[in-house]
Enzyme design. Structure first.
Site, PDB file in Angstrom:
ATOM      1  N   HIS A 155     -38.298 -59.128  -4.111  1.00 40.41           N
ATOM      2  CA  HIS A 155     -37.635 -60.776  -5.514  1.00 40.41           C
ATOM      3  C   HIS A 155     -39.234 -61.470  -5.411  1.00 40.41           C
ATOM      4  O   HIS A 155     -40.056 -61.499  -5.904  1.00 40.41           O
ATOM      5  CB  HIS A 155     -36.995 -61.091  -4.864  1.00 40.41           C
TER       6      HIS A 155
ATOM      7  N   HIS B  42     -35.009 -63.023   4.104  1.00 43.73           N
ATOM      8  CA  HIS B  42     -36.209 -61.953   4.098  1.00 43.73           C
ATOM      9  C   HIS B  42     -36.775 -63.321   5.583  1.00 43.73           C
ATOM     10  O   HIS B  42     -37.036 -64.349   5.176  1.00 43.73           O
ATOM     11  CB  HIS B  42     -37.370 -62.210   3.149  1.00 43.73           C
TER      12      HIS B  42
ATOM     13  N   ASP C 179     -42.458 -61.775   5.430  1.00 39.39           N
ATOM     14  CA  ASP C 179     -42.178 -61.113   4.122  1.00 39.39           C
ATOM     15  C   ASP C 179     -42.650 -61.247   2.596  1.00 39.39           C
ATOM     16  O   ASP C 179     -42.953 -60.897   2.132  1.00 39.39           O
ATOM     17  CB  ASP C 179     -40.610 -60.963   4.159  1.00 39.39           C
TER      18      ASP C 179
END
Length: 371
Positions: free
Chosen positions: A241, A284, A288
């Site tokens: 994302h 996350h 990350d």
């Protein structure tokens, strides 16, 4: 013999290469010989040297000469070197590169899901952001909505770019490369779930039919949780994302006019809020998101530095040329001999004969003959 430009008034040029230069050659064989000088006339001219107005006789004589000249029209085509050729076939190949890596990443997610340790035996790793910010369940929906808005905005902006073929293959190459890196990182290091709220899909234990079903389900929903297609774990390092939020914003800003600062600001806010809300939702780890932003932004700037500086491409002192994808870069950018300008055009080319004017309006010879 005289030369001037004639416009082709009968038909309009369809494009810039259709414009032509017409050279008109005047036959001066019927012109009168040079006037013989005479001492008396020289004396008269010296007396009247202060009067610069031509006499009526000289004007009439010049007019008769111009009307009796014969002209021959010669058309010379004008060729221009296209420094930014579209080369859509290259864009198609790079699109296949991006699609292949996205498909492989989806397959890897289904494989890694079976390797994620049980959260009851391996609790989430410590994360400083999670220590200070409690989880908000609705935050990840905001992230995915922002991502869809940015992708849609970039798609329509790309659609109206004049050099959309060159920009498109740059976008597809970077996206495919980033997902290739992501596939490698998630496979070599499988992290435990970042939060206890996450419920991972059951492990398949080698069920190939179930794996195919999950791959198709993930692809059909675009890999989004909001569509109910992503119920697997293990694709934590690094955040996909964050890659899309960052990459779309960088392309939106790079290939839009600098005067649209308000548009850039809105897109930056959508991207920044989306990235932060990934952490607010505890979907996350912080590492990350940081790694995803670092790799995406540096790869984008690295590629465009090489693309926009012609002197760096073949320089033996350019250490940027030591990347593994330099051969792909040379293949895509070989015929791009200048910086891609930020210009727009209609996605579908309309008949330009209705809009373009002839190459020239009037010529010197026409204006003279119409007198």
């Amino acid at each position: 013999m005289a030369a001037s430009q004639f416009p082709d008034s009968g038909e309009h040029a369809s494009d810039s290469s259709g414009c032509h230069v017409e050279v008109t050659v005047a036959d001066s064989s019927q012109a009168t010989p040079p006037r013989q000088t005479h001492p008396a006339s020289d004396t008269l001219d010296s007396v009247r040297k202060g009067d610069e107005r031509p006499s009526r006789l000289s004007r009439s004589f010049a007019k008769v000469l111009r009307k009796n000249q014969d002209y021959i029209r010669i058309t010379i085509p004008v060729t221009r070197l296209d420094r930014l050729p579209p080369e859509w076939w290259k864009t198609g190949l790079v699109f296949m590169w991006a699609g292949f890596n996205l498909f492989c990443t989806t397959v890897m997610i289904t494989v890694v899901n079976d390797r994620v340790p049980n959260k009851s035996e391996n609790p989430p790793l410590p994360d400083k952001f999670f220590d200070y910010i409690p989880r908000q369940e609705w935050a990840f929906k905001v992230t995915e909505v922002n991502g869809m808005i940015l992708v849609t905005a970039w798609f329509f902006q790309w659609l109206f770019l004049k050099h959309r073929s060159i920009v498109g293959r740059r976008f597809f190459f970077l996206m495919g490369t980033l997902y290739l890196y992501r596939m490698v990182t998630m496979y070599i290091t499988t992290l435990p779930v970042p939060s206890m709220h996450m419920n991972c899909a059951p492990k398949l234990d080698g069920d190939s039919i179930g794996m195919v079903h999950r791959v198709l389900q993930l692809l059909s929903g675009g890999g989004l949780t909001i569509t109910g297609s992503h119920m697997m774990c293990g694709d934590f390092l690094y955040s996909g994302h964050t890659v899309m939020l960052t990459l779309t914003f960088l392309f939106i800003r790079e290939y839009s006019p600098r005067s649209l600062w308000w548009y850039h600001l809105i897109c930056w806010l959508l991207s920044a809020v989306g990235v932060v809300f990934i952490l607010v939702a505890h979907e996350h780890y912080s590492v990350d998101v940081v790694v995803a932003y670092f790799i995406t932004s540096r790869l984008f700037w690295w590629y465009h530095t090489m693309a926009n500086n012609q002197s760096l491409r073949d320089s033996p002192h350019n250490y940027l040329n030591r990347v593994w994808w330099r051969y792909f870069f040379r293949f895509m950018e070989r015929n791009v001999r200048s910086t891609v300008p930020c210009t727009f055009s209609w996605p579908v080319q309309l008949p330009t004969a209705c809009f373009k004017m002839p190459c020239g309006r009037y010529s010197i010879v026409q204006s003279v003959r119409e007198e």
